[in-house]
Design a protein around this motif. Structure first.
Motif, PDB file in Angstrom:
ATOM      1  N   ALA A 118       0.978  -1.320  -0.140  1.00 46.96           N
ATOM      2  CA  ALA A 118      -0.274  -0.020  -0.228  1.00 46.96           C
ATOM      3  C   ALA A 118       0.359   1.363  -0.126  1.00 46.96           C
ATOM      4  CB  ALA A 118      -0.326  -0.034   1.003  1.00 46.96           C
ATOM      5  N   ASP A 121       1.980   1.685  -3.671  1.00 48.29           N
ATOM      6  CA  ASP A 121       1.427   2.134  -4.755  1.00 48.29           C
ATOM      7  C   ASP A 121       1.205   0.946  -5.700  1.00 48.29           C
ATOM      8  OD1 ASP A 121      -0.331   3.000  -3.682  1.00 48.29           O
ATOM      9  OD2 ASP A 121      -0.382   5.072  -4.365  1.00 48.29           O
ATOM     10  N   GLU A 137       7.968   1.973 -12.042  1.00 50.53           N
ATOM     11  CA  GLU A 137       7.280   0.190 -11.494  1.00 50.53           C
ATOM     12  C   GLU A 137       8.355  -0.166 -10.642  1.00 50.53           C
ATOM     13  OE1 GLU A 137       3.498   0.847 -13.576  1.00 50.53           O
ATOM     14  OE2 GLU A 137       4.619  -0.260 -14.440  1.00 50.53           O
ATOM     15  N   TYR A 174       7.237   9.159  -2.461  1.00 49.81           N
ATOM     16  CA  TYR A 174       7.643   7.538  -1.704  1.00 49.81           C
ATOM     17  C   TYR A 174       8.962   6.953  -0.555  1.00 49.81           C
ATOM     18  CZ  TYR A 174       4.191   6.245  -4.569  1.00 49.81           C
ATOM     19  OH  TYR A 174       2.731   5.692  -5.669  1.00 49.81           O
TER      20      TYR A 174
END
Lengths: 368, 232
Positions: A118, A121, A137, A174
């Motif tokens: 989470a 993401d 990613e 992040y």
């Protein structure tokens, strides 16, 4: 948590020697390429065995050549995020994430798979193969994989270097969340002032294999002499500010710190958010009287603290703006003409500021 | 079509050949893999010597390799005597000896294919695995081996095919005993030595052709699937 590094190592012609002790949540190893940053982080991670010295993380001795201690990489419990993600191509994203958990096991782990997924993401990527992910990613999965190995220390070697600006902007939040929420200290290699300003609590500056300086981020970035090459003009003052007002009509935001108010193009964060703002020394002008009829919005008042000649034609003026240092780099000619002297009352005109968000967690409101 | 039907003796030779080749391939695989890894990933004293010794069967006349095996692994040879005394393993004039000869002859091919595929595995992935807590053996099993799998399988198929065709070293080491050491090539050779053996030689030749072709097709298919799994 402290990280103690005191090593000497030689690789062919290149030698590296560095000693520092950091208690910061994110310690940046900063310097131009070839300065030894990656060698140093590899020594901390156990991928390079130093010729001499000690590495102690959180009270655990990882290397101590004097006492013949050398913990191999696979027992160090460091989460290493490489510049080139290095995801295992034969495993799915989920298996990549779980890779380190198998070995971390044995009841020491607290990293929660769902929480990490989470945080980054990456829930929608779990079944995909690494080859089908975008650069950003991949890097998020790599960060998750390192986190899930339950590390005592996170190492990041220029994790954003191979990404374009949009992808960098995607990852930076992040890393900030990681720094603020994960409670694992991070060592972060970078050559970018912007990244370091935004992320680091402490900075170790490396130059040709030597530690040029070590200290809190604001102190290091105020030392303009430490920056060279393409980053030379990036140095200046870092102000911790708070978002106080949104001026929707003009799409501007008002930030406040001890030094005074600063207006910037609108920052989309809730009121009360903490922000880091960098004032490049070259973007700060000095006026001896409060300027009138000027387009610059941000004028801070302060007194001259010191004047330091830095080259044939340039002078760094260090101001004290209500206890907050601000640095201006001006020409020596201007300094002469204005007859600047220590203790003098002046105004700093800030042409541009670069806003580096420092996490969206609002501070307790003063008036609440 | 009657002439295509194999006689019981010919069936025995075919089955024996398959057994010998499979044993040679699978028994030498772990050793081959270990040596391939050593040669690909470690520096040690005598590395080139080890490499040379492994490649010897490729350049020596097979008869010489067979004779050396007979000298060392025969009942009176040092290794043969030791193995018989302590483990009850006998090589001379047994099918096990044929498997040993085939394994030795195929070993260079196996090690070479495996070594190249291990060398092609990105060492940075191995380093990443070690920082995630994997001990060296686990790094090998979970990262290196899966990524090198196409080459490992190719090496095994090459060894199998080489074993199916092995003749010189086998006949020198364990002779040509029907039902024990008479593999396909030895049986074909025997047929060509007797009058009227042409039909038998032809039948076995066809069998050898089919087995070799199938082995090659299987190896292609497996390698393709493995590399797809890695690339995906």
């Amino acid at each position: 948590m402290t990280l103690t590094v005191d090593i000497r190592h030689r690789l062919g012609d290149f030698s590296i020697q560095a000693a520092f002790e950091s208690a910061g949540r994110l310690t940046a190893l900063f310097g131009p390429s070839g300065s030894g940053k990656t060698t140093l982080i590899n020594i901390i991670g156990g991928l390079i065995r130093p010729r001499e010295g000690r590495v102690v993380a959180n009270g655990r001795t990882l290397v101590d050549t004097a006492n013949r201690i050398y913990v191999p990489a696979y027992r160090r419990r460091v989460g290493y995020v490489f510049q080139d993600a290095r995801l295992f191509p034969h495993l799915s994203v989920r298996s990549n994430l779980n890779y380190g958990r198998r070995f971390a096991g044995r009841g020491v782990g607290t990293a929660d798979f769902n929480a990490v997924v989470a945080l980054l993401d990456i829930g929608h990527l779990l079944l995909r193969a690494p080859a089908s992910l975008s650069g950003g990613e991949k890097q998020r999965v790599a960060i998750g994989r390192a986190l899930l190995s339950n590390p005592h220390l996170m190492l990041m070697d220029e994790p954003l270097a191979s990404l374009d600006d949009a992808r960098k902007a995607e990852i930076l939040p992040y890393i900030e969340r990681l720094r603020d929420e994960a409670r694992v200290p991070i060592v972060y290699v970078s050559h970018s002032v912007a990244e370091v300003t935004r992320l680091a609590t402490d900075i170790a500056v490396l130059d040709r294999g030597r530690l040029a300086a070590f200290g809190p981020t604001a102190d290091i970035l105020a030392r303009l002499d430490l920056l060279s090459g393409g980053e030379a003009g990036e140095g200046g003052t870092v102000l911790e500010m708070q978002l106080r007002e949104q001026d929707r009509a003009f799409a501007m935001s008002v930030l406040r710190s001890a030094a005074g108010e600063i207006r910037t193009p609108q920052v989309d964060l809730p009121l009360g958010s903490r922000l880091r703002v960098r004032l490049r020394a070259r973007d700060v002008m000095i006026a001896t009287e409060r300027p009138q009829g000027i387009s610059a919005l941000n004028i801070l008042s302060g007194t001259v603290d010191t004047l330091a000649r830095v080259s044939e034609n340039a002078v760094d003026v260090r101001l004290d703006c209500n206890g907050q240092p601000v640095i201006a780099r001006i020409t020596r000619l201007s300094a002469e003409r204005l007859r600047l002297a220590a203790g003098q009352q002046v105004f700093a005109v800030v042409k541009t500021v670069s806003v580096e968000t420092a996490g969206a967690a609002p501070l307790p409101r003063e008036d609440a | 079509m009657d002439w295509l039907t194999l006689s019981p003796e010919e069936w025995i030779a075919v089955r024996l050949s398959l057994k010998v080749a499979l044993w040679a391939t699978f028994a030498s695989m772990p050793v081959g893999l270990a040596i391939a890894w050593l040669l690909a990933r470690r520096e040690f004293w005598g590395k080139s010597l080890l490499n040379g010794i492994i490649h010897l069967p490729l350049v020596l006349p097979p008869v010489v390799t067979g004779y050396l095996l007979l000298l060392s692994f025969g009942r009176k040879g040092p290794a043969g005597a030791f193995l018989e005394q302590h483990f009850g393993i006998v090589f001379s004039f047994r099918w096990t000896g044929a498997a040993l000869a085939c394994a030795v002859m195929g070993f260079p091919l196996m090690v070479r294919a495996m070594r190249l595929s291990i060398e092609a595995v990105d060492r940075r992935l191995e380093a990443a695995a070690s920082t995630l807590g994997a001990a060296p053996v686990l790094v090998f099993l979970t990262v290196t081996l899966p990524l090198a799998l196409p080459g490992v399988i190719a090496g095994m198929i090459l060894t199998f095919a080489r074993a199916m065709g092995e003749f010189g070293a086998t006949i020198t080491f364990v002779s040509n005993i029907p039902g024990e050491t008479q593999t396909l090539p030895s049986a074909i050779y025997t047929f060509t030595q007797v009058p009227g053996g042409d039909a038998g030689a032809m039948r076995l030749t066809l069998v050898a052709l089919v087995i070799s072709l199938v082995a090659l097709l299987v190896s292609e298919a497996v390698a393709r699937r493995a590399s797809r799994a890695v690339a995906a």
